[in-house]
Design an enzyme around this catalytic site. Structure first.
Site, PDB file in Angstrom:
ATOM      1  N   GLU A  51       0.821  -1.215   0.000  1.00 24.41           N
ATOM      2  CA  GLU A  51       0.000   0.000   0.000  1.00 24.41           C
ATOM      3  C   GLU A  51       0.858   1.270   0.000  1.00 24.41           C
ATOM      4  O   GLU A  51       0.458   2.309  -0.524  1.00 24.41           O
ATOM      5  CB  GLU A  51      -0.957   0.018   1.181  1.00 24.41           C
ATOM      6  CG  GLU A  51      -2.098  -0.994   1.065  1.00 24.41           C
ATOM      7  CD  GLU A  51      -1.749  -2.370   1.600  1.00 24.41           C
ATOM      8  OE1 GLU A  51      -0.561  -2.617   1.926  1.00 24.41           O
ATOM      9  OE2 GLU A  51      -2.657  -3.220   1.702  1.00 24.41           O
ATOM     10  N   PHE A 113     -11.929  -7.055  13.773  1.00 27.60           N
ATOM     11  CA  PHE A 113     -10.865  -7.571  12.916  1.00 27.60           C
ATOM     12  C   PHE A 113     -10.488  -6.521  11.861  1.00 27.60           C
ATOM     13  O   PHE A 113     -11.343  -5.973  11.185  1.00 27.60           O
ATOM     14  CB  PHE A 113     -11.318  -8.873  12.240  1.00 27.60           C
ATOM     15  CG  PHE A 113     -10.279  -9.422  11.302  1.00 27.60           C
ATOM     16  CD1 PHE A 113      -9.030  -9.823  11.780  1.00 27.60           C
ATOM     17  CD2 PHE A 113     -10.516  -9.495   9.940  1.00 27.60           C
ATOM     18  CE1 PHE A 113      -8.055 -10.304  10.918  1.00 27.60           C
ATOM     19  CE2 PHE A 113      -9.549  -9.986   9.072  1.00 27.60           C
ATOM     20  CZ  PHE A 113      -8.313 -10.384   9.564  1.00 27.60           C
ATOM     21  N   GLN A 114      -9.216  -6.249  11.765  1.00 29.46           N
ATOM     22  CA  GLN A 114      -8.665  -5.268  10.814  1.00 29.46           C
ATOM     23  C   GLN A 114      -9.251  -3.873  10.993  1.00 29.46           C
ATOM     24  O   GLN A 114      -9.464  -3.145  10.040  1.00 29.46           O
ATOM     25  CB  GLN A 114      -8.821  -5.754   9.374  1.00 29.46           C
ATOM     26  CG  GLN A 114      -8.036  -7.040   9.144  1.00 29.46           C
ATOM     27  CD  GLN A 114      -7.749  -7.326   7.701  1.00 29.46           C
ATOM     28  OE1 GLN A 114      -8.586  -7.087   6.831  1.00 29.46           O
ATOM     29  NE2 GLN A 114      -6.559  -7.844   7.422  1.00 29.46           N
ATOM     30  N   LYS A 163     -17.601  -0.600   5.608  1.00 26.78           N
ATOM     31  CA  LYS A 163     -18.118  -1.603   4.667  1.00 26.78           C
ATOM     32  C   LYS A 163     -19.641  -1.533   4.504  1.00 26.78           C
ATOM     33  O   LYS A 163     -20.156  -1.591   3.386  1.00 26.78           O
ATOM     34  CB  LYS A 163     -17.706  -3.003   5.153  1.00 26.78           C
ATOM     35  CG  LYS A 163     -18.020  -4.107   4.149  1.00 26.78           C
ATOM     36  CD  LYS A 163     -17.449  -5.432   4.633  1.00 26.78           C
ATOM     37  CE  LYS A 163     -18.054  -6.593   3.867  1.00 26.78           C
ATOM     38  NZ  LYS A 163     -17.291  -6.974   2.686  1.00 26.78           N
ATOM     39  N   MET A 479      24.400   8.661   2.422  1.00 27.13           N
ATOM     40  CA  MET A 479      24.274   9.980   3.047  1.00 27.13           C
ATOM     41  C   MET A 479      24.518   9.912   4.543  1.00 27.13           C
ATOM     42  O   MET A 479      25.108  10.814   5.134  1.00 27.13           O
ATOM     43  CB  MET A 479      22.891  10.570   2.741  1.00 27.13           C
ATOM     44  CG  MET A 479      22.712  11.976   3.262  1.00 27.13           C
ATOM     45  SD  MET A 479      23.988  13.094   2.645  1.00 27.13           S
ATOM     46  CE  MET A 479      23.183  13.732   1.182  1.00 27.13           C
TER      47      MET A 479
HETATM   48  C1  LIG Z   1      12.481   5.623   5.355  1.00 22.03           C
HETATM   49  C2  LIG Z   1      13.770   6.241   5.717  1.00 22.03           C
HETATM   50  N1  LIG Z   1      14.561   5.693   6.657  1.00 22.03           N
HETATM   51  C3  LIG Z   1      15.744   6.254   6.978  1.00 22.03           C
HETATM   52  C4  LIG Z   1      16.156   7.417   6.389  1.00 22.03           C
HETATM   53  C5  LIG Z   1      17.471   8.063   6.764  1.00 22.03           C
HETATM   54  N2  LIG Z   1      18.364   8.090   5.604  1.00 22.03           N
HETATM   55  C6  LIG Z   1      18.530   9.195   4.844  1.00 22.03           C
HETATM   56  S1  LIG Z   1      19.543   8.960   3.564  1.00 22.03           S
HETATM   57  C7  LIG Z   1      19.839   7.366   4.001  1.00 22.03           C
HETATM   58  C8  LIG Z   1      20.744   6.513   3.203  1.00 22.03           C
HETATM   59  C9  LIG Z   1      20.200   6.162   1.876  1.00 22.03           C
HETATM   60  O1  LIG Z   1      21.016   5.177   1.312  1.00 22.03           O
HETATM   61  P1  LIG Z   1      20.972   4.852  -0.225  1.00 22.03           P
HETATM   62  O2  LIG Z   1      19.574   4.660  -0.652  1.00 22.03           O
HETATM   63  O3  LIG Z   1      21.934   3.766  -0.541  1.00 22.03           O
HETATM   64  O4  LIG Z   1      21.411   6.230  -0.866  1.00 22.03           O
HETATM   65  P2  LIG Z   1      22.867   6.908  -0.953  1.00 22.03           P
HETATM   66  O5  LIG Z   1      22.887   7.978   0.080  1.00 22.03           O
HETATM   67  O6  LIG Z   1      23.883   5.849  -0.705  1.00 22.03           O
HETATM   68  O7  LIG Z   1      22.904   7.460  -2.334  1.00 22.03           O
HETATM   69  C10 LIG Z   1      19.135   7.045   5.159  1.00 22.03           C
HETATM   70  C11 LIG Z   1      19.190   5.756   5.853  1.00 22.03           C
HETATM   71  C12 LIG Z   1      15.282   7.976   5.427  1.00 22.03           C
HETATM   72  N3  LIG Z   1      15.562   9.121   4.810  1.00 22.03           N
HETATM   73  N4  LIG Z   1      14.122   7.377   5.104  1.00 22.03           N
END
Ligand SMILES: Cc1ncc(C[n+]2csc(CCOP(=O)(O)OP(=O)(O)O)c2C)c(N)n1
Ligand SMILES: [Mg+2]
Lengths: 565, 165
Positions: A51, A113-114, A163, A479
């Site tokens: 979803e 439920f749900q 529903k 990042m």
């Molecule tokens: C749902 C979610 N969880 C955690 C984060 C924190 N976060 C920001 S950037 C990042 C790393 C992303 O890694 P990747 O997709 O490999 O991208 P890269 O920075 O390596 O290009 C994380 C964990 C986020 N932005 N969103």
């Protein structure tokens, strides 16, 4: 008027709203609606694999097309799975309507439920939400939901559909208009304020326009371009505003803020007149608020009064639709040729100063014999057609895309700016591809983020949506690793993606195509091939694992305090 | 500074929760709250007293206005207004203090609404400072139970002219 069921009335309402595509996932509470949906041949329904994917797809559809995105899911877990998608759309002001099933009204509150109180759960992350308790209210509520989603400052609206409401019968007539006394957004800017704004701008010597996503949402980029060129005012955009002003324009400064360009951040810091249009002074833009645009009189044009003077005290606000206000500003220039000519002369040194900053510190990276992620993006920019829609995930991949891909038009760059949702880009690309089946749609992804909604590859294959996913595979949550590297003494706590699937084999397992690229000299060919393949493609670019995004302003520092390459 | 804000809302399920959720979600504070339907039963009036600097108050009012079910927001602090809240207080009243409690009630024009051999229950209506004065005087005698409503406010008909409170 003949009697129909709530479920049939729902389909009728979607038709009246001009809905031709919807995204979602079935379940017990929405069986009646899905049954009615089967007869609605004019509504293309895309069954996602989660979803969250459905909401992001509806969001991508909305961002790319400017139309309201629609999503339909079941109660309980189906509904709670939409929350991240809704919050993502809320933060970026994206018009979507999410319909959730609900247990029958007599069971609400019984821990049935749900059952989940999705109206309660999403109250803080929707523009508005509804629980329909009586089938007679269904038409009015759906009409209002679409109206609220797309008007004013757009945003997500959720409608919860028990529903028993959907299988009871009603004499259905979709209302022609909405009557909402307590909701009337201001579109037309106050003429006196517009006159004062022009007065201030014509006296400025170092003006800068700071344009945000509101420009795109208001379809105001033509007016923005005209205004900036007529007054020769340099333009910097936020992440959400990318494409609202063409990156290649001589007046373009690129993005500002934490990973903004040197020229943009220096220009804002030294400006005497900052014109914020459809932007909201996010902390990723302002850095240290007290030192943001310290020398400037600040003008702020925004449709949402709460955005004004929320983070930064504004000198001249005007509440209104960006396009209408910009038109008002252009009209206000008529008959002021002498003052305009004077301003153009007086602001000439400012533009030269900015050009020096641009030349001193352009965006750059060091070439090497390992693939640099920035290079991949430059090559995508070079090879992809002009009307390509680019989505991103979140992290370094997103920032490099904003920096190195030259967006020429609005609605070509779809990214989760406000919430920063990893896993957004791929389903959003699917939604954009549904809106524009004949255009190229590319998700520039990270190896971490892509795994958050990777299941949607089955959706892309099932509906023959030829989305191209370009994975910048650095083996890290890049990042986060970058922050650990700069601010935590390189202690890489749990940011290595030591194990990822073999993306090529994975693509094949789903019935898509996979490509792997390990050498810089193969990058171009691989992108060309990915675009040539008729179906969805995962292209796995094995890139430099330790590459960082620069410039960078450390969190909380003033934005002229940049770490450079 | 303390502000009393009148918020006219649709009298519908969930509206209170939207308003209160806005305050908690954005870190605004609610000092007191009172809610009841208006003469038009389709609408309710909430009176919220809150505090914060000018910028916070501005945000509170704008954010309230942004809620779809909010019809009108009036900051009474910008105007001349009358303000009332009510307390019920059960005070210890044994031989030595019985008369004194009644005397204090009389001075404050409080009403005795329940009597027992060992206590009086008093009700008092007034503005915040009057009620606080009353509580202060009764505290040493011994407060057994206490309940207080939120503030309600109304604009004065003749603005700019102080009248009897
Ligand atoms: C749902 C979610 N969880 C955690 C984060 C924190 N976060 C920001 S950037 C990042 C790393 C992303 O890694 P990747 O997709 O490999 O991208 P890269 O920075 O390596 O290009 C994380 C964990 C986020 N932005 N969103
Ligand atoms: Mg990565």
């Amino acid at each position: 008027m003949k009697k129909i069921t709530g479920a049939q009335a729902f389909i009728e309402a979607l038709r009246c709203e001009g809905v031709t595509s919807a995204f979602g996932y079935p379940g017990g509470a929405v069986l009646d609606i899905f049954d009615a949906l089967m007869d609605a041949r004019d509504i293309q329904f895309i069954l996602t694999r989660h979803e969250q994917g459905a909401v992001h797809a509806a969001d991508g559809y909305a961002r790319a097309s400017g139309r309201v995105g629609v999503c339909l899911v079941t109660s309980g877990p189906g509904a709670t799975n939409t929350v991240t998608g809704i919050a993502t759309a809320y933060m970026d002001s994206i018009p979507i309507v999410v319909f959730t099933g609900q247990v029958p009204t007599h069971l609400i509150g019984n821990d049935a439920f749900q059952e989940a109180d999705i109206v309660g759960i999403t109250r803080p992350c929707t523009k508005h939400n509804y629980l329909v308790k009586d089938v007679c209210d269904l038409g009015r509520v759906i009409k209002e939901a679409f109206y609220i989603a797309r008007t004013g400052r757009p945003g997500p609206v959720l409608v919860d559909l028990p529903k028993n409401v959907m299988n009871s019968t009603v004499n259905f007539k979709y209302p022609d208009s909405v009557k909402l006394d307590s909701y009337c957004p201001t579109y037309k800017g106050h003429p006196g304020q517009i006159r004062r704004i022009i007065g201030l701008i014509l006296k400025s010597r170092r003006p800068v326009i700071y344009a945000g996503g509101g420009v795109t949402l208001a379809d105001a980029s033509k007016e923005l371009g005209e205004f900036a060129r007529r007054l020769q005012i340099p333009v910097t955009t936020t992440l959400m505003g990318m494409g609202a002003f063409p990156s290649g324009d001589p007046l373009s400064l690129g993005m500002l803020g934490m990973h903004g360009t040197y020229a943009a951040n220096m220009a804002v810091t030294n400006s005497d007149c900052l014109i914020a249009i459809g932007a909201r002074f996010d902390d990723r833009v302002t850095g240290k608020v007290d030192e943001f645009a310290p020398k400037a009189k600040i003008i702020h044009i925004d449709i949402d009064p709460t955005s004004i003077s929320k983070n930064v005290k504004v000198d001249l606000p005007v509440v209104g639709d960006c396009r209408l206000v910009l038109r008002g500003m252009l009209a206000e220039l008529d008959g002021k040729d002498a003052e305009l000519a004077e301003m153009l002369i007086q602001s000439e040194p400012w533009r030269s100063e900015i050009d020096v900053w641009k030349k001193q510190q352009p965006l750059k990276y060091c070439k090497s014999d390992i693939i640099k992620p920035q290079y991949v993006i430059e090559m995508i920019d070079e090879i992809a057609p002009d009307d390509t829609i680019i989505t991103t995930e979140v992290g370094q991949n997103q920032m490099w895309t904003a920096q190195f891909y030259k967006f020429k038009e609005p609605r070509l760059f779809l990214t989760s700016g406000g919430l920063g949702t990893m896993g957004y880009g791929f389903p959003a690309a699917i939604g954009a591809q549904v809106a524009f089946p004949n255009r190229t749609v590319i998700d520039i992804a990270g190896d971490g983020s892509i795994q958050m909604n990777i299941q949607e590859l089955a959706t892309a294959v099932q509906y023959n949506l030829p989305v191209k996913v370009m994975i910048l595979n650095n083996g890290y949550l890049g990042m986060v690793r970058q922050w650990q590297s700069l601010f935590y003494k390189k202690r890489y706590s749990h940011t290595s993606m030591a194990v990822s699937p073999d993306f090529v084999k994975l693509a094949e397992a789903y019935g898509a195509k996979g490509l792997r690229v390990t050498r810089p000299e193969d990058v171009k060919g691989a992108i060309q091939e990915a675009l040539r393949i008729p179906g969805p493609v995962f292209a796995d670019f094995v890139v430099d694992p330790e590459e960082d995004v620069y410039p960078m302003v450390p969190a909380g520092a003033p934005i002229n305090n940049m770490l450079l390459v | 500074m303390r502000h009393a804000i009148s918020v006219y809302v649709d009298n519908q399920a969930g509206v209170l929760s939207r308003v209160v959720g806005l305050f908690s979600g954005r870190g605004f504070n609610i000092e007191s709250l009172s809610v009841a339907p208006t003469l038009d039963p389709s609408k309710s009036l909430m009176v919220i007293t809150t505090s914060g600097n000018e910028q916070v108050l501005e945000q509170i009012k704008k954010q309230l206005n942004k809620l779809i079910n909010v019809i009108k927001v009036v900051d009474c602090t910008d105007k001349d207004y009358v303000e009332r809240e009510m307390i019920l207080v059960k005070v210890k009243a044994e031989k030595e203090t019985r008369a004194e409690v009644l005397r204090i009630a009389d001075i404050f024009r409080a009403k005795v609404i329940d009597v027992s051999p060992k206590s009086y229950t008093l009700s008092l209506t007034g503005d915040k400072s009057k009620l606080e004065g009353f509580i202060e005087i009764l505290t040493p005698i011994g407060i057994l139970d206490f309940v207080r409503t939120g503030t309600v406010v109304m604009e004065r008909e003749m603005q700019g002219r102080r009248k009897l409170a």
